[in-house]
Design a protein around this motif. Sequence first.
Motif, PDB file in Angstrom:
ATOM      1  N   UNK A  30       0.854  -1.174   0.000  1.00  0.00           N
ATOM      2  CA  UNK A  30       0.000   0.000   0.000  1.00  0.00           C
ATOM      3  C   UNK A  30       0.902   1.239   0.000  1.00  0.00           C
ATOM      4  N   UNK A  31       0.411   2.351  -0.536  1.00  0.00           N
ATOM      5  CA  UNK A  31       1.234   3.553  -0.657  1.00  0.00           C
ATOM      6  C   UNK A  31       0.501   4.783  -0.150  1.00  0.00           C
ATOM      7  N   UNK A  32       1.220   5.594   0.594  1.00  0.00           N
ATOM      8  CA  UNK A  32       0.817   6.975   0.896  1.00  0.00           C
ATOM      9  C   UNK A  32       1.746   7.828   0.039  1.00  0.00           C
ATOM     10  N   UNK A  33       1.173   8.639  -0.847  1.00  0.00           N
ATOM     11  CA  UNK A  33       1.954   9.469  -1.756  1.00  0.00           C
ATOM     12  C   UNK A  33       1.822  10.924  -1.349  1.00  0.00           C
ATOM     13  N   UNK A  34       2.844  11.422  -0.671  1.00  0.00           N
ATOM     14  CA  UNK A  34       2.800  12.789  -0.152  1.00  0.00           C
ATOM     15  C   UNK A  34       2.927  13.850  -1.242  1.00  0.00           C
ATOM     16  N   UNK A  35       3.182  13.425  -2.487  1.00  0.00           N
ATOM     17  CA  UNK A  35       3.271  14.382  -3.589  1.00  0.00           C
ATOM     18  C   UNK A  35       1.922  14.592  -4.271  1.00  0.00           C
ATOM     19  N   UNK A  36       0.945  13.828  -3.884  1.00  0.00           N
ATOM     20  CA  UNK A  36      -0.338  13.898  -4.569  1.00  0.00           C
ATOM     21  C   UNK A  36      -1.502  14.034  -3.626  1.00  0.00           C
ATOM     22  N   UNK A  37      -2.473  13.178  -3.817  1.00  0.00           N
ATOM     23  CA  UNK A  37      -3.728  13.256  -3.057  1.00  0.00           C
ATOM     24  C   UNK A  37      -3.554  13.001  -1.559  1.00  0.00           C
ATOM     25  N   UNK A  38      -2.436  12.413  -1.170  1.00  0.00           N
ATOM     26  CA  UNK A  38      -2.204  12.118   0.248  1.00  0.00           C
ATOM     27  C   UNK A  38      -1.401  13.211   0.961  1.00  0.00           C
ATOM     28  N   UNK A  39      -1.158  14.333   0.276  1.00  0.00           N
ATOM     29  CA  UNK A  39      -0.389  15.428   0.875  1.00  0.00           C
ATOM     30  C   UNK A  39      -1.083  15.940   2.128  1.00  0.00           C
ATOM     31  N   UNK A  40      -0.285  16.278   3.113  1.00  0.00           N
ATOM     32  CA  UNK A  40      -0.810  16.844   4.357  1.00  0.00           C
ATOM     33  C   UNK A  40      -0.342  18.296   4.466  1.00  0.00           C
ATOM     34  N   UNK A  41      -1.090  19.117   5.213  1.00  0.00           N
ATOM     35  CA  UNK A  41      -0.694  20.521   5.349  1.00  0.00           C
ATOM     36  C   UNK A  41       0.546  20.665   6.230  1.00  0.00           C
ATOM     37  N   UNK A  42       1.070  21.852   6.281  1.00  0.00           N
ATOM     38  CA  UNK A  42       2.199  22.130   7.154  1.00  0.00           C
ATOM     39  C   UNK A  42       1.776  21.917   8.603  1.00  0.00           C
ATOM     40  N   UNK A  43       2.533  21.113   9.315  1.00  0.00           N
ATOM     41  CA  UNK A  43       2.220  20.795  10.705  1.00  0.00           C
ATOM     42  C   UNK A  43       2.361  22.031  11.584  1.00  0.00           C
ATOM     43  N   UNK A  44       1.307  22.305  12.358  1.00  0.00           N
ATOM     44  CA  UNK A  44       1.350  23.440  13.289  1.00  0.00           C
ATOM     45  C   UNK A  44       1.184  23.011  14.737  1.00  0.00           C
ATOM     46  N   UNK A  45       0.746  21.780  14.950  1.00  0.00           N
ATOM     47  CA  UNK A  45       0.513  21.308  16.311  1.00  0.00           C
ATOM     48  C   UNK A  45      -0.856  21.667  16.850  1.00  0.00           C
ATOM     49  N   UNK A  46      -1.655  22.346  16.041  1.00  0.00           N
ATOM     50  CA  UNK A  46      -3.009  22.720  16.463  1.00  0.00           C
ATOM     51  C   UNK A  46      -3.924  21.491  16.420  1.00  0.00           C
ATOM     52  N   UNK A  47      -4.764  21.338  17.445  1.00  0.00           N
ATOM     53  CA  UNK A  47      -5.638  20.166  17.567  1.00  0.00           C
ATOM     54  C   UNK A  47      -6.544  19.962  16.362  1.00  0.00           C
ATOM     55  N   UNK A  48      -7.030  21.045  15.757  1.00  0.00           N
ATOM     56  CA  UNK A  48      -7.977  20.897  14.650  1.00  0.00           C
ATOM     57  C   UNK A  48      -7.356  20.214  13.433  1.00  0.00           C
ATOM     58  N   UNK A  49      -6.024  20.228  13.331  1.00  0.00           N
ATOM     59  CA  UNK A  49      -5.386  19.544  12.205  1.00  0.00           C
ATOM     60  C   UNK A  49      -5.629  18.033  12.245  1.00  0.00           C
TER      61      UNK A  49
END
Length: 177
Positions: A30-49
């Motif tokens: 299985x693959x998580x592709x951080x360059x595409x649809x699996x990209x996550x936002x910049x981590x801020x440490x905020x709970x809502x993320x």
Amino acid sequence: MKILMINGSPRRNGRTGIATRSIARQYGVDVIDLSGEDAVPLYTGEDEQEQLESVQKLSQKVKEADGIILASPEYHNGMSGVLKNALDFLGSDHFQHKPVALLAVAGGGKGGINALNNMRTVMRGLYANTIPRQLVLDPICFEYQQDSIKQDSMKMVDALISELKLYTKSYLVLKEE
């Protein structure tokens, strides 16, 4: 045995993506592709993320995996910022004792080793069981027109996957106890 590979490259058409797709086809991981649809936002440490769909998907897939392959290009003597950012969303509850294989894609020469060391340091901080075998793929290792890794280089990938599976089998036995 569930193996998850994380493509830690920000480039959609880069060599790390070629390696990830080639390994996924060959081994059915299985693959998580951080360059595409699996990209996550910049981590801020905020709970809502933690409520974001991309973050929940990453968290769930890593938790469900029995073994992980991290793949990253080497940027300025380290793993990609995209991969480090994604790992910042995760914790030791995702990785504790879980076997992790490391793969770096280099620009040639002597690149890649620093990215491997950087990933190994971060995995130690997450209490992962990073396996001893690791791999650097240079530009000569790829069949660009076929979107794949050359057959002779796949022997090195085979050795990496075999060792990851060995450690994963042990992890599964210990997890049962």
